[in-house]
Design a protein around this motif. Structure first.
Motif, short mmCIF file in Angstrom:
data_model
loop_
_atom_site.label_atom_id
_atom_site.label_comp_id
_atom_site.label_asym_id
_atom_site.label_seq_id
_atom_site.Cartn_x
_atom_site.Cartn_y
_atom_site.Cartn_z
N GLY A 61 1.95 -21.83 -12.24
CA GLY A 61 0.74 -22.19 -11.50
C GLY A 61 -0.15 -21.01 -11.15
N GLY A 62 0.26 -19.77 -11.47
CA GLY A 62 -0.63 -18.66 -11.16
C GLY A 62 0.09 -17.33 -11.04
N ALA A 63 -0.68 -16.35 -10.65
CA ALA A 63 -0.17 -14.99 -10.49
C ALA A 63 -0.81 -14.37 -9.26
CB ALA A 63 -0.47 -14.14 -11.72
N GLY A 64 -0.17 -13.36 -8.72
CA GLY A 64 -0.72 -12.72 -7.53
C GLY A 64 -0.20 -11.31 -7.38
N VAL A 65 -0.90 -10.53 -6.58
CA VAL A 65 -0.54 -9.15 -6.29
C VAL A 65 -0.41 -9.00 -4.79
CG1 VAL A 65 -1.24 -6.73 -6.46
CG2 VAL A 65 -1.74 -8.30 -8.33
N GLU A 66 0.64 -8.30 -4.34
CA GLU A 66 0.82 -8.05 -2.92
C GLU A 66 -0.31 -7.19 -2.37
OE1 GLU A 66 5.65 -8.07 -2.30
OE2 GLU A 66 4.62 -6.18 -2.70
N VAL A 67 -0.82 -7.56 -1.21
CA VAL A 67 -1.83 -6.76 -0.53
C VAL A 67 -1.26 -6.36 0.83
CG1 VAL A 67 -4.17 -6.67 0.40
CG2 VAL A 67 -3.70 -8.03 -1.66
N PRO A 68 -1.17 -5.05 1.14
CA PRO A 68 -0.64 -4.65 2.44
C PRO A 68 -1.43 -5.29 3.58
CG PRO A 68 -0.89 -2.75 1.01
CD PRO A 68 -1.55 -3.90 0.32
N GLN A 69 -0.74 -5.60 4.66
CA GLN A 69 -1.40 -6.24 5.79
C GLN A 69 -1.60 -5.29 6.96
OE1 GLN A 69 -2.33 -9.85 5.64
NE2 GLN A 69 -2.12 -9.02 3.58
N ASP A 70 -1.17 -4.04 6.83
CA ASP A 70 -1.16 -3.15 7.98
C ASP A 70 -1.21 -1.71 7.48
OD1 ASP A 70 0.58 -1.47 10.09
OD2 ASP A 70 -0.31 -3.19 11.12
N TYR A 71 -1.85 -0.83 8.24
CA TYR A 71 -1.92 0.58 7.85
C TYR A 71 -0.56 1.25 7.87
CZ TYR A 71 -1.87 1.47 12.94
OH TYR A 71 -1.55 1.51 14.27
N LEU A 72 0.36 0.77 8.72
CA LEU A 72 1.69 1.36 8.76
C LEU A 72 2.49 1.05 7.50
CD1 LEU A 72 2.77 0.82 12.49
CD2 LEU A 72 1.81 2.86 11.41
N VAL A 73 2.07 0.01 6.78
CA VAL A 73 2.69 -0.31 5.49
C VAL A 73 2.03 0.51 4.38
CG1 VAL A 73 3.10 -2.12 3.78
CG2 VAL A 73 3.31 -2.63 6.22
N ARG A 74 0.70 0.45 4.31
CA ARG A 74 -0.02 1.16 3.24
C ARG A 74 0.23 2.66 3.29
NH1 ARG A 74 -1.75 4.44 0.53
NH2 ARG A 74 -3.74 4.61 -0.57
N PHE A 75 0.26 3.25 4.47
CA PHE A 75 0.37 4.70 4.58
C PHE A 75 1.73 5.15 5.14
CE2 PHE A 75 -4.32 4.30 4.49
CZ PHE A 75 -4.57 5.19 3.44
N ALA A 76 2.76 4.33 4.96
CA ALA A 76 4.08 4.68 5.49
C ALA A 76 4.56 6.02 4.96
CB ALA A 76 5.09 3.58 5.15
N ASP A 77 4.44 6.24 3.65
CA ASP A 77 4.90 7.50 3.07
C ASP A 77 4.08 8.67 3.60
OD1 ASP A 77 6.82 6.18 1.63
OD2 ASP A 77 5.66 6.12 -0.23
N ALA A 78 2.78 8.46 3.78
CA ALA A 78 1.92 9.54 4.27
C ALA A 78 2.32 9.94 5.69
CB ALA A 78 0.45 9.12 4.23
N TYR A 79 2.60 8.96 6.54
CA TYR A 79 3.06 9.26 7.90
C TYR A 79 4.38 10.03 7.86
CZ TYR A 79 -0.42 6.35 10.32
OH TYR A 79 -1.58 5.83 10.84
N ASP A 80 5.29 9.60 6.99
CA ASP A 80 6.57 10.30 6.89
C ASP A 80 6.37 11.75 6.48
OD1 ASP A 80 7.81 7.91 7.54
OD2 ASP A 80 8.53 7.49 5.51
#
Length: 341
Positions: free
Chosen positions: A263-282
């Protein structure tokens, strides 16, 4: 083996609690020695399960707690100036979340106080400088293979704005990251800002001017535009494209998991800056701990915090009054004269 760096964390809200977790479970060479927050229950919850940590309602009490050798400030912006000056008075190295100080006058007072010490103590939490994609773009631009940068096109989107978020905060909170990233990527100061407002989206709370379009000019003639949209509804997205004389480079494309099903395809989109930039914060906190233990201070400093506050302040004036607003930086103290972004 050297003792771990004892850190006092000021503020146990969303960002502070995440840093407490990071210092306790992710970063090596450090431990949480004290936590301070006006809400005792929140501080105790954030510190739960950590051995040897003391909990305080007063920030200065945490700075004076046994074992504290450095400070991580994650309290609300208006409390930062007092906390920074208190840390300076004790000779404590500091990692301070942005904004360093929300108003430029207060930020300049911090710069001047550190300059009087004759040495850097503060690193400011512009974590995009530690993001792998931003680091690759910075190296590419510095290498010169694409020629001189002419423009940066930036996007900054959030799912929704928190309660109490104001139109000014789109500039002085959200876009402050783009302000620092543009200065760092281009190696130039921002000299003027213009904020334009399309009609607000239907999801924006009453009275919130969202989205906004922000245009910065630089000292050597480059332009930086930022679409900031804090109620986009679908995800947290940060993108940047550098357009140069000999080519362009873009970061921030979708890099989450792609799923294809019936029925389709999709790509995950981060919902929070702590997810998108987790590695950068670390990486940011680990770099701060490593430098502090070695007796050094690296990364974005108080001058960068002041410049970001001043540019954001000019942006808010443009938002409120309309038109182009010039940015006039104070003279750079000798302590920061040799710094290169």
């Amino acid at each position: 083996m050297a003792e771990p760096l004892g850190v006092a964390v000021l503020g146990a809200g969303h960002m502070g609690a995440d840093h407490i977790r990071r210092l306790d479970r992710v970063v090596s060479g450090a431990r949480v020695a004290a936590v301070a927050d006006p809400e005792t229950g929140r501080a105790k919850e954030a510190a739960a399960g950590i051995d040897g940590v003391s909990v305080h309602t007063d920030a200065e009490a945490a700075l004076d707690a046994p074992g504290v050798a450095a400070v991580l400030i994650a309290s609300p912006g208006p409390a930062h100036e007092e906390a920074l000056l208190a840390a300076f008075a004790r000779g404590l190295p500091v990692l301070c979340e942005k904004p360093m100080v929300p108003d430029s006058a207060g930020a300049l007072r911090v710069v001047e106080a550190e300059a009087r010490l004759g040495r850097r103590l503060a690193q400011i939490g512009f974590m995009r400088r530690y993001d792998a994609e931003y680091l690759r773009l910075k190296a590419l631009l510095d290498g010169g293979s694409l020629g001189r940068p002419l423009m940066l096109h930036c996007v900054h989107r959030n799912v929704s704005s928190p309660p109490g978020f104001t139109s000014a905060m789109l500039v002085n909170s959200s876009v402050s990251h783009e302000i620092d990233a543009a200065r760092w990527l281009l190696g130039q100061e921002l000299t003027a800002v213009t904020v334009l407002r399309p009609r607000s989206c239907a999801a924006a709370p009453e009275g919130l001017a969202d989205p906004q379009f922000v245009l910065f000019e630089t000292e050597r003639g480059a332009l930086v535009d930022v679409e900031v949209f804090v109620n986009c509804g679908f995800g947290y997205q940060v993108r940047c494209e550098a357009v140069c004389e000999g080519g362009s480079a873009r970061i921030g494309e979708e890099h989450g998991m792609a799923v294809t099903a019936r029925g389709g395809a999709g790509v995950e989109v981060p919902q929070d800056y702590l997810v998108r930039f987790a590695d950068a914060y670390d990486r940011e906190v680990q770099a701060w701990v490593d430098a502090t233990r070695a007796g050094r201070v690296t990364g974005p400093g108080a001058w960068d915090g002041y410049a970001a506050s001043l540019v954001a302040e000019a942006g808010v004036r443009s938002l409120e009054d309309g038109g182009r607003v010039c940015v006039d930086l104070a003279p750079r103290p000798p302590l920061y004269a040799e710094e290169r972004r």
